[in-house]
Design an enzyme around this catalytic site. Structure first.
Site, mmCIF file in Angstrom:
data_model
loop_
_atom_site.group_PDB
_atom_site.id
_atom_site.type_symbol
_atom_site.label_atom_id
_atom_site.label_comp_id
_atom_site.label_asym_id
_atom_site.label_seq_id
_atom_site.Cartn_x
_atom_site.Cartn_y
_atom_site.Cartn_z
ATOM 1 C CD GLU A 158 -17.196 -8.220 -27.823
ATOM 2 O OE1 GLU A 158 -18.362 -8.510 -27.322
ATOM 3 O OE2 GLU A 158 -16.799 -7.049 -27.808
ATOM 4 C CG HIS A 217 -22.709 -0.285 -26.685
ATOM 5 N ND1 HIS A 217 -22.378 0.443 -27.647
ATOM 6 C CD2 HIS A 217 -22.709 -1.753 -26.799
ATOM 7 C CE1 HIS A 217 -22.134 -0.715 -28.602
ATOM 8 N NE2 HIS A 217 -22.198 -1.816 -28.065
ATOM 9 C CG HIS A 273 -36.522 -2.514 -14.428
ATOM 10 N ND1 HIS A 273 -36.576 -1.679 -15.563
ATOM 11 C CD2 HIS A 273 -36.942 -3.984 -14.926
ATOM 12 C CE1 HIS A 273 -36.855 -2.213 -16.559
ATOM 13 N NE2 HIS A 273 -37.024 -3.705 -16.280
ATOM 14 C CG HIS A 311 -22.330 -7.121 -30.719
ATOM 15 N ND1 HIS A 311 -23.474 -6.928 -31.452
ATOM 16 C CD2 HIS A 311 -21.884 -6.306 -30.254
ATOM 17 C CE1 HIS A 311 -23.736 -5.666 -30.896
ATOM 18 N NE2 HIS A 311 -22.746 -5.275 -30.075
#
Ligand code: HEM
Length: 326
Positions: A72, A134, A244, A75
Site C-alpha cells: 500500500e 479510483h 461483465h 503504491h
C-alpha cells in the site's frame, strides 16, 4: 522537445502505477495501512519497538501485516511521484507558447482528484463505488496523457484517407462500449464478484432466475464497518459478474468489427492499429476466461487489468487519428 520525452516516460510510469494499484487491490492489501496519508501514523511501515508500541496505543484493534502495508505504501509513494511528474508537464506546457494549456491543466486537476479518491478508498473502507472510480481515474489519466502526447507530436496519417474517415462513428461507439466494459470490470473486482460465477460460458445453476439488477448496480450499499471482501449476496454478485461477461461479448464483436474494417485503410498506421486491436481483444478475452477457469490467479488478474489499459490506449489512438482535423 523535453515535454514530449517527459510525457512518454510519464505514460510508462502511469502504467506501472495502474498495475501496482491492481496488484495492491487484488492482493487484498488496500487496507494494509488503515489511515492516510501515513501508515499507522508513520511515513514508512512501523517496525521498531517504540513505533509498534505507539501503534498498539492508537490502533488497538489492528494487527500490522507488513507485506500488505508495504504494498500500500509503495503504491502511495509511486502515485505521489506521478503527481509531481504531471505537475512538471503542466509547468512545461504553460511555458511553451505552442503547447496546449487546457488539457494539461485538466490532467493536473484529475490527478489531485485521483489522490482524493485514493484517500477515500482507505477512509471509506474500500467502498466499491470509490474503488471503481479510483480505477477509472487511473485509466482516464493514462488515456489523457496519450492524447496530450499525440497533440504535441504531428502524426503522419494522410488526412484524406476517406475510407478510414468513414469509420469515425464506429470507432467512437467502440470507445464508449469499451469504457462501459472497463467500468463493469472494475465493479466486478471491487464487489469481489470474480468467483461468483465459476462455469463457462455462463454461470452455474438457474442463473437467469437469480438475476438482481437493481441491487447489483445500486451505487451505494448501505453502511458497513468495511467493504473488504464484499457485502453483497451471491445472486447480486453473480449478476454483476455475468453482466461483465455478456458485455464482453458485445465489446469483442464491436472491436473485432472495427479491426476488420481498419484492414482496408490506405494508411499503414491505421491498418497496424487494427491488427493490434484484434490481437489485444483476443488476448483480453483469453485472460478473462483464464481468470474464471483458474480461479483468479494474481498474475492473470493483473494482466487482465493491463490488457484493458492497452485496449483503451489503442482505441484512444484510433479515435484521435480518425477524428483529428485533416
Ligand atoms: C473485452 C474485453 C474485456 C475487458 C476490456 C475487461 C476489463 C476488465 C477490467 C478493467 C477489470 C477490472 C480489473 C481490476 O480490477 O484490476 C475486469 C475484471 C474481471 N474480468 Fe474482465 N474484461 C473483458 C473480458 C472479460 C471476459 C471475457 C471475462 C470472462 C469470461 C472476464 C472476467 C473478468 C473477471 C472474473 C474479473 C474480476 C477480476 C477481479 O476480481 O480482479 N473479463 N475486466
Amino acid at each position: 522537445m523535453a515535454v514530449k520525452r517527459l510525457i512518454k516516460f510519464t505514460l510508462v510510469f502511469t502504467l506501472a502505477v495502474i498495475l501496482m494499484g491492481a496488484y495492491t487491490r487484488l492482493s487484498d492489501a488496500g487496507l494494509g495501512c488503515p489511515d492516510w496519508p501515513g501508515c499507522y501514523g508513520h511515513l514508512a511501515v512501523p517496525s521498531a519497538s517504540h513505533e509498534l508500541a505507539k501503534v498498539e496505543q492508537h490502533f488497538p484493534d489492528m494487527t500490522i501485516e507488513p507485506e500488505k502495508a508495504w504494498l500500500e505504501m509503495i503504491h502511495r509513494y509511486i502515485a505521489g511521484t506521478l503527481g509531481l511528474m504531471v505537475l512538471a508537464i503542466l509547468i512545461l506546457c504553460l511555458k511553451q507558447p505552442q503547447a496546449p494549456k487546457k488539457l494539461p491543466s485538466f490532467i493536473a486537476a484529475l490527478i489531485i482528484f485521483q489522490a482524493a479518491l485514493g484517500m477515500w478508498t482507505v477512509t471509506m473502507k474500500l467502498m466499491p463505488i470509490v474503488v471503481m472510480a479510483h480505477l477509472i481515474g487511473g485509466f482516464s489519466l493514462f488515456a489523457l496523457l496519450l492524447l496530450l502526447y499525440l497533440r504535441l507530436k504531428p502524426l503522419r496519417i494522410p488526412g484524406g484517407d476517406s475510407h478510414a474517415r468513414k469509420l469515425m462513428p464506429l470507432a467512437l461507439v467502440c470507445l464508449g462500449v469499451l469504457i462501459i466494459q472497463i467500468m463493469l470490470g472494475g465493479w466486478t473486482s471491487s464487489n469481489y464478484a470474480a468467483l461468483a460465477c465459476t462455469t463457462l460460458p455462463i454461470c452455474e445453476g438457474n442463473w437467469v432466475d437469480n438475476l438482481r439488477f437493481a441491487d447489483a448496480f445500486s451505487p451505494f450499499q448501505g453502511e458497513h464497518p468495511s467493504f473488504e471482501f464484499g457485502v453483497l449476496d451471491y445472486s447480486t454478485r453473480m449478476t454483476i459478474h455475468v453482466t461483465h461477461r455478456i458485455w464482453a461479448v458485445v465489446t469483442a464483436i464491436m472491436l473485432i468489427w472495427l479491426a476488420m474494417k481498419l484492414r482496408y485503410s490506405h494508411s499503414h498506421i491505421m491498418r497496424n492499429s487494427g491488427y493490434l486491436l484484434l490481437l489485444l481483444v483476443i488476448m483480453q478475452v483469453g485472460l478473462g476466461i483464464s481468470n474464471v477457469v483458474m480461479n483468479l490467479p494474481l498474475g492473470i488478474a493483473v494482466s487482465h487489468n493491463a490488457g484493458a489499459a492497452f485496449l483503451l490506449l489503442n482505441l484512444v489512438f484510433i479515435n484521435y487519428a480518425l477524428w483529428r482535423k485533416a
